[in-house]
Enzyme design. Structure first.
Site, PDB file in Angstrom:
ATOM      1  N   CYS A   1       0.817  -1.222   0.000  1.00 26.71           N
ATOM      2  CA  CYS A   1       0.000   0.000   0.000  1.00 26.71           C
ATOM      3  C   CYS A   1       0.847   1.266   0.000  1.00 26.71           C
ATOM      4  CB  CYS A   1      -0.882   0.066   1.244  1.00 26.71           C
ATOM      5  SG  CYS A   1      -1.659  -1.448   1.679  1.00 26.71           S
TER       6      CYS A   1
ATOM      7  N   CYS B   1      -3.345  -4.173   7.892  1.00 28.35           N
ATOM      8  CA  CYS B   1      -3.158  -2.926   8.655  1.00 28.35           C
ATOM      9  C   CYS B   1      -2.954  -3.236  10.130  1.00 28.35           C
ATOM     10  CB  CYS B   1      -4.354  -1.999   8.480  1.00 28.35           C
ATOM     11  SG  CYS B   1      -4.593  -1.451   6.794  1.00 28.35           S
TER      12      CYS B   1
END
Lengths: 170, 178
Positions: free
Chosen positions: B75, B145
């Protein structure tokens, strides 16, 4: 068919070296023929086919036109495991990125941001040249590292463009 | 994809306004339309995102501060998490983070700072990403995450501990002096 082959580019010896002007010409030519509107209502079977073809052409063009996506595509095609969801611990790169992202966030004027942006785009330019050399040498592990770095530099660019608003990654 | 387009559109709408009226005061990004129009994030994520806990930095040069710096290469996210440890008790007495990334990454790191404060290093190391993901109701595509936040804690503890190892000189004049 690979993306290179769709536009008549040779994958070898260096799949990263794409003449983007030629790509643009060939894409336009191909998409004119394969545009769904041109075939609409003529023949249902053909219309479907053209739809698929036009989607592929668009994907291929988008991928090859952008150095980051092109490098990622080449890595996948070479069978190099994609940069998965593993955590990256590369202090040097992360420190650099963190510093620049904070600099953008704390910038007080457009000039501050532009300075970071310009320095960053110089870095990206050099990096893209490096990637070309590494792809030519088929040094895939090094290509992967450089591509990750390019991804982060792109993030800095996006943040600079979004200033004074925060940049959202996804 | 949809979220990104929405956000871009939102940012584009706000940008000229922000520049024209108050050029030096930056508008907070929490008014992002995505949160209002389409509930893509769980409300706990939004809460941590719009009101992140313990944002900032500690002096990484301090002996009792450990700094963790990790990234999610897929990301392009980057997360810094710092802990300040009570050297007597081994308890984390202060913690700060800074994350550049998506809402889930920011929320995960914000939540994890709340978790580790007041905990011992051992307890902090025992925190699993699944607990973070569960608290924030992260969808499968955002699980990494929470892993990033777990790794950030581990990295910070590792850095702190590496400072504890006192390297005694074995050669040279300092060795004699010590």
């Amino acid at each position: 068919m690979g993306y290179h082959e769709m536009f008549g580019f040779n994958y070898e010896p260096n799949p990263f070296d794409i003449d983007t002007v030629t790509l643009r010409h060939r894409f336009r030519k191909a998409i004119t023929v394969a545009h769904p509107d041109r075939w609409a209502g003529r023949d249902e079977g053909k219309e479907q086919l053209i739809q698929t073809l036009s989607t592929s052409l668009n994907n291929a063009n988008r991928t090859l036109a952008d150095p980051l996506q092109r490098a990622q595509y080449i890595l996948t095609r070479q069978g190099v495991p994609a940069q998965g969801e593993d955590t990256l611990e590369d202090p040097e790169l992360l420190m650099e990125v963190m510093e620049l992202r904070e600099e953008i966030e704390n910038a007080e004027s457009q000039e501050d941001v532009d300075r970071v942006k310009e320095e960053n785009s110089n870095k990206m330019e050099t990096l893209v040249q490096d990637i070309s050399g590494l792809v030519g040498a088929k040094d895939w592990p090094a290509v992967k590292i450089a591509t990750t770095r390019l991804k982060y530099l792109r993030g800095i660019e996006d943040a600079a463009k979004a200033w004074p608003n925060s940049h959202f990654d996804h | 994809m949809y979220a990104r387009q929405l956000l871009r559109a939102g940012a584009a709408l706000r940008a000229p306004l922000a520049r024209a009226s108050v050029p030096l005061v930056r508008t907070p990004a929490i008014t992002s339309p995505v949160f209002q129009t389409k509930r893509l994030y769980h409300e706990k994520v939004i809460d941590h995102y719009s009101n992140p806990r313990n944002v900032g930095s500690l002096d990484k040069a301090l002996q009792d501060v450990g700094t963790g710096l990790v990234g999610a290469p897929a990301c392009g996210d980057v997360m810094r998490l710092q802990i300040q440890v009570d050297e007597e008790t081994g308890v984390i007495k202060d913690v700060k983070f800074k994350t550049f990334g998506c809402g889930s990454a920011i929320a995960s790191s914000s939540y994890v700072t709340e978790l580790v404060k007041g905990k011992t290093l051992e307890e902090a190391l025992a925190i699993k990403n699944t607990a973070i993901a569960k608290e924030l109701s992260l969808p499968p595509v955002k699980l990494h995450c929470s892993m990033l936040a777990e790794d950030a804690i581990k990295s910070a503890v590792k850095d702190y501990r590496s400072k504890r190892v006192v390297k005694k000189p074995t050669l040279g004049p300092e060795a004699v002096a010590a």
